[in-house]
Design a protein around this motif. Structure first.
Motif, short mmCIF file in Angstrom:
data_model
loop_
_atom_site.label_atom_id
_atom_site.label_comp_id
_atom_site.label_asym_id
_atom_site.label_seq_id
_atom_site.Cartn_x
_atom_site.Cartn_y
_atom_site.Cartn_z
N MET A 193 0.84 -1.17 0.00
CA MET A 193 0.00 0.00 0.00
C MET A 193 0.89 1.24 0.00
N ALA A 194 0.44 2.30 -0.60
CA ALA A 194 1.23 3.51 -0.73
C ALA A 194 1.29 4.28 0.58
N GLU A 195 2.47 4.80 0.86
CA GLU A 195 2.64 5.72 1.97
C GLU A 195 2.81 7.10 1.35
N GLN A 196 2.26 8.11 2.00
CA GLN A 196 2.29 9.44 1.42
C GLN A 196 2.67 10.44 2.49
N GLN A 197 3.44 11.45 2.09
CA GLN A 197 3.81 12.52 3.00
C GLN A 197 3.58 13.84 2.27
N MET A 198 2.93 14.77 2.93
CA MET A 198 2.63 16.07 2.33
C MET A 198 3.51 17.11 3.02
N TYR A 199 4.25 17.91 2.24
CA TYR A 199 5.09 18.94 2.79
C TYR A 199 4.36 20.28 2.92
N TRP A 211 6.81 12.37 -11.02
CA TRP A 211 7.65 11.31 -11.51
C TRP A 211 7.68 10.16 -10.53
N GLN A 212 8.14 9.03 -11.04
CA GLN A 212 8.29 7.83 -10.24
C GLN A 212 9.74 7.38 -10.33
N SER A 213 10.17 6.63 -9.32
CA SER A 213 11.52 6.09 -9.33
C SER A 213 11.54 4.79 -8.54
N ILE A 214 12.64 4.08 -8.71
CA ILE A 214 12.88 2.87 -7.93
C ILE A 214 14.15 3.13 -7.15
N GLU A 252 12.53 -0.36 -3.97
CA GLU A 252 11.17 0.11 -3.63
C GLU A 252 10.70 1.11 -4.68
N LEU A 253 9.40 1.13 -4.90
CA LEU A 253 8.77 2.07 -5.82
C LEU A 253 8.43 3.36 -5.07
N PHE A 254 8.84 4.51 -5.60
CA PHE A 254 8.57 5.82 -5.00
C PHE A 254 7.96 6.74 -6.05
N TRP A 255 7.27 7.77 -5.59
CA TRP A 255 6.72 8.80 -6.48
C TRP A 255 6.91 10.17 -5.83
N GLU A 256 6.93 11.19 -6.65
CA GLU A 256 7.05 12.56 -6.18
C GLU A 256 6.21 13.48 -7.05
N GLY A 257 5.68 14.51 -6.44
CA GLY A 257 4.94 15.53 -7.16
C GLY A 257 5.40 16.90 -6.69
N TYR A 258 5.49 17.83 -7.62
CA TYR A 258 5.99 19.16 -7.32
C TYR A 258 5.11 20.17 -8.05
N GLU A 259 4.67 21.18 -7.35
CA GLU A 259 3.91 22.27 -7.97
C GLU A 259 4.52 23.59 -7.55
N TYR A 293 2.40 33.64 -7.60
CA TYR A 293 2.04 33.82 -6.19
C TYR A 293 3.09 33.26 -5.23
N GLU A 294 4.23 32.84 -5.78
CA GLU A 294 5.33 32.29 -4.98
C GLU A 294 4.86 31.17 -4.06
N VAL A 295 4.14 30.23 -4.63
CA VAL A 295 3.62 29.09 -3.87
C VAL A 295 4.35 27.84 -4.35
N TYR A 296 4.81 27.04 -3.39
CA TYR A 296 5.46 25.77 -3.68
C TYR A 296 4.71 24.67 -2.94
N ALA A 297 4.55 23.53 -3.57
CA ALA A 297 3.96 22.37 -2.91
C ALA A 297 4.72 21.13 -3.37
N CYS A 298 5.12 20.32 -2.41
CA CYS A 298 5.82 19.07 -2.71
C CYS A 298 5.07 17.94 -2.02
N ASP A 299 4.99 16.83 -2.70
CA ASP A 299 4.29 15.67 -2.17
C ASP A 299 5.06 14.44 -2.64
N ASP A 300 5.23 13.46 -1.78
CA ASP A 300 5.91 12.24 -2.19
C ASP A 300 5.44 11.07 -1.37
N GLY A 301 5.81 9.89 -1.81
CA GLY A 301 5.42 8.71 -1.07
C GLY A 301 6.04 7.46 -1.64
N ARG A 302 5.79 6.36 -0.97
CA ARG A 302 6.29 5.06 -1.39
C ARG A 302 5.12 4.26 -1.94
N GLY A 303 5.39 3.49 -2.98
CA GLY A 303 4.35 2.67 -3.59
C GLY A 303 3.80 3.32 -4.85
#
Length: 118
Positions: free
Chosen positions: A1-7, A23-26, A30-37, A42-52
């Motif tokens: 099951m995927a684990e997720q962490q929100m920054y 993007w995804q990586s190994i 282990e399988l990992f994913w990351e998202g970046y906005e 408006y100088e807004v940054y958002a990062c999200d990542d997790g395993r699975g």
């Protein structure tokens, strides 16, 4: 099951200046994913990542950009059913359908599912 962490969770409404990358990586087998906005307006940054496997909205963007790889399921040349169930959390009915028609994975997921199991 995927684990997720929100920054960071706050974000402006998407505009033409917004940049989204997923993007995804190994790593270490282990399988990992990351998202970046990022919104420079408006100088807004958002990062999200997790395993699975990534959440559906991240995976949809990866599939739209990179496409999918058709994988056979079960049998001597297919992805083991137990591995497919563990990684994606598929129901018995979904696994039965995948055995008949194969499974569509992202290119990174396909590499991960093809790794030799210890």
């Amino acid at each position: 099951m995927a684990e997720q962490q929100m920054y960071l969770t706050s974000h402006c409404e998407p505009c033409e200046d917004c940049v989204q990358e997923e993007w995804q990586s190994i790593r270490d087998g282990e399988l990992f994913w990351e998202g970046y906005e990022h919104c420079p307006r408006y100088e807004v940054y958002a990062c999200d990542d997790g395993r699975g496997v990534p959440p559906p909205w991240i995976r949809e963007r990866i599939v739209a950009r990179e496409g999918t790889v058709h994988l056979p399921v079960g049998g001597p040349d297919g992805v083991p059913v137990a591995l497919l169930r563990r990684v994606y959390g598929l129901s018995i009915a979904e696994v039965a359908a995948a055995r008949r028609t194969g499974y569509r994975a992202t290119p990174v997921e396909a590499r991960y599912l093809s790794l030799p199991t210890p």
